[in-house]
Write an enzyme that holds these catalytic residues in place. Structure first.
Site, short mmCIF file in Angstrom:
data_model
loop_
_atom_site.label_atom_id
_atom_site.label_comp_id
_atom_site.label_asym_id
_atom_site.label_seq_id
_atom_site.Cartn_x
_atom_site.Cartn_y
_atom_site.Cartn_z
N ASP A 39 -13.35 37.73 -32.73
CA ASP A 39 -12.72 36.67 -31.92
C ASP A 39 -11.35 37.08 -31.39
OD1 ASP A 39 -11.49 36.29 -34.45
OD2 ASP A 39 -11.75 34.10 -34.47
N SER A 70 -3.48 13.56 -49.83
CA SER A 70 -4.55 14.55 -49.95
C SER A 70 -5.23 14.37 -51.29
CB SER A 70 -3.97 15.97 -49.85
OG SER A 70 -4.94 16.89 -50.36
N ALA A 124 -12.79 29.62 -49.73
CA ALA A 124 -14.08 30.30 -49.84
C ALA A 124 -14.52 30.90 -48.51
CB ALA A 124 -15.13 29.32 -50.35
N SER A 128 -12.10 25.51 -44.47
CA SER A 128 -11.61 24.17 -44.83
C SER A 128 -10.32 23.86 -44.07
CB SER A 128 -11.40 24.05 -46.34
OG SER A 128 -10.51 25.03 -46.79
N GLU A 161 -1.98 26.51 -36.56
CA GLU A 161 -2.17 27.49 -37.64
C GLU A 161 -1.35 28.77 -37.38
OE1 GLU A 161 -5.66 27.18 -39.63
OE2 GLU A 161 -5.41 29.04 -40.75
N ASP A 173 -12.84 29.43 -35.85
CA ASP A 173 -13.04 28.38 -36.85
C ASP A 173 -12.77 27.00 -36.27
OD1 ASP A 173 -13.35 30.67 -38.32
OD2 ASP A 173 -11.45 30.47 -39.41
C1 GLA Z 1 -11.12 34.14 -40.20
C2 GLA Z 1 -10.34 33.77 -38.95
C3 GLA Z 1 -11.25 33.78 -37.72
C4 GLA Z 1 -12.00 35.10 -37.60
C5 GLA Z 1 -12.66 35.45 -38.93
C6 GLA Z 1 -13.29 36.83 -38.92
O1 GLA Z 1 -12.09 33.16 -40.47
O2 GLA Z 1 -9.77 32.47 -39.10
O3 GLA Z 1 -10.48 33.52 -36.57
O4 GLA Z 1 -11.14 36.13 -37.17
O5 GLA Z 1 -11.75 35.40 -40.02
O6 GLA Z 1 -14.37 36.88 -38.04
#
Ligand code: GLA
Length: 388
Positions: A39, A70, A124, A128, A161, A173
């Protein structure tokens, strides 16, 4: 359909803040089927949103105060929507970072109380954090009656983020958590954010996620190292080819074959993974559309081997989970998923073979590593949505 977790979020709201929440929003975690570490190279990814969620139950306030509970941390964070927000290095950075991005866009937000509850396993590699960002973001959209498209909400979460929490992640994500669809995986072009929702296998084949129980430790520095290797690779290749190239997305295996000699060995390996993975991901989507699940599974295995040998982001435990899975008849594909260095593997498995896979993992993984694996049989669900 209302999931028990939504009721839990409403109940948590009621017991912490008294009275009822006006709004409930759920955002899913994700599993990436193929297209790993592509990505941030403007490449291709193919994740699905999974039936594990972060739920935000919220109510607007008449003043500018914010109180967020939370359930995962059993803690309340307090601030004001007009504060100059700063990161403190704790869980509240995620919702605060999202509020900060709304501030930057010029929205005058109302104050609010919110309870956050989740069943996406934390640490994990199932995103999340992105689910928290998307649930809080959508909650703010609903409470403040503003319009933000799914792709824009994902970008907003990624900025939160990158700039507020301080994690240099790509867009995958947040994008899948915002834009997923039930029964589909999402083929995303991370350069222009065009995407295609592709129907997944029918009921006879399932997505099975195995959690190694190894939480990501060194990931952040290793993740940034991999990003830097890709950047230096593309600039060396661009110079050698006399072309203005910004991303490994623009390099083919043929080009790497001709010009790869200008790269230091380690950079060459990192680039080889990314370039091959982009090609695999595009091929995998075509195979899936043609119903060729064995072919799709083979590409997942090739992806794992490349992440293990060239990108060097797997680990003994993930390799073992993949090896155990591939010895079970009816497992069509298995690979590590997410950033790596622990976290989970993803498997595509004939329905009848799921019990055999579960048994094999429970028995051999525990015996060899002393770690207790967790196994989640998942379905693909919608991206973030209001559920109450
Ligand atoms: C994490 C990052 C994503 C991507 C993956 C690897 O999840 O948040 O943006 O780079 O690693 O594919």
């Amino acid at each position: 359909m209302l999931h028990p977790i939504v009721t839990q979020a409403r109940d948590a709201f009621k017991s912490v803040f008294e009275g009822m929440a006006d709004v409930a929003v759920q955002a899913p975690g994700r599993v990436n089927l193929i297209g790993e570490h592509t990505d941030y190279n403007a490449g291709f990814v193919f994740p699905a949103a999974i039936d594990r969620w972060v739920v935000v139950a919220a109510r607007a306030r008449a003043d500018l105060r914010v109180r967020i509970y939370s359930a995962m941390h059993d803690e309340v964070a307090e601030f004001r929507v007009d504060d100059v927000l700063e990161a403190l290095g704790n869980w509240a950075d995620y919702p605060k970072g999202v509020v900060r991005e709304f501030q930057k866009l010029g929205y005058s937000l109302c104050g609010f109380d919110a309870a956050i509850v989740g069943n996406v396993p934390m640490g994990a590699g199932l995103s999340s954090s992105a689910a928290v960002e998307m649930a809080v973001g959508k909650g703010l959209v609903v409470l403040n009656r503003v319009e933000i498209s799914g792709p824009d909400l994902a970008l907003l979460g990624q900025r939160a983020e990158n700039h507020f929490v301080g994690v240099n992640c790509g867009i995958m994500d947040q994008f899948i958590s915002a834009n997923g669809r039930a029964g589909h995986a999402l083929f995303l072009d991370c350069r222009d954010l065009s995407f295609d929702l592709v129907p997944l296998f029918g009921d006879d084949v399932q997505i099975v996620i195995c959690n190694s129980g190894v939480t990501r430790g060194l990931t952040d520095s290793a993740y940034n190292d991999r990003r830097s290797a890709c950047e230096s690779g593309v600039s060396l290749l661009a110079r050698a080819m006399g072309k203005d190239m910004r991303a490994l997305r623009d390099v083919s295996m043929e080009m790497l074959g001709v010009y790869g000699g200008v790269l230091p060995e380690m950079v060459l390996k990192r680039c080889r993974h990314v370039i091959a993975e982009n090609e695999r991901t595009q091929r995998a989507v075509i195979l899936l559309k043609n119903g060729d699940l064995s072919g799709f599974g083979e590409l997942m295995v090739a992806s794992h081997e490349s992440l293990r040998d060239d990108y060097e982001v797997s680990g003994e435990e993930l390799d073992l989970l993949v090896e155990i899975a591939l010895n079970v008849p009816g497992v069509l594909g298995a690979r590590m998923t997410g950033a790596g260095f622990g976290g989970c593997t993803v498997n595509i498995v004939e329905r009848d073979a799921v019990p055999a896979l579960t048994d094999a993992i429970n028995e051999r993984y525990l015996r060899t590593t002393g770690l207790i694996p967790e196994i989640y049989v998942c379905s693909a669900v919608n991206g973030v949505e209001q559920v109450g």
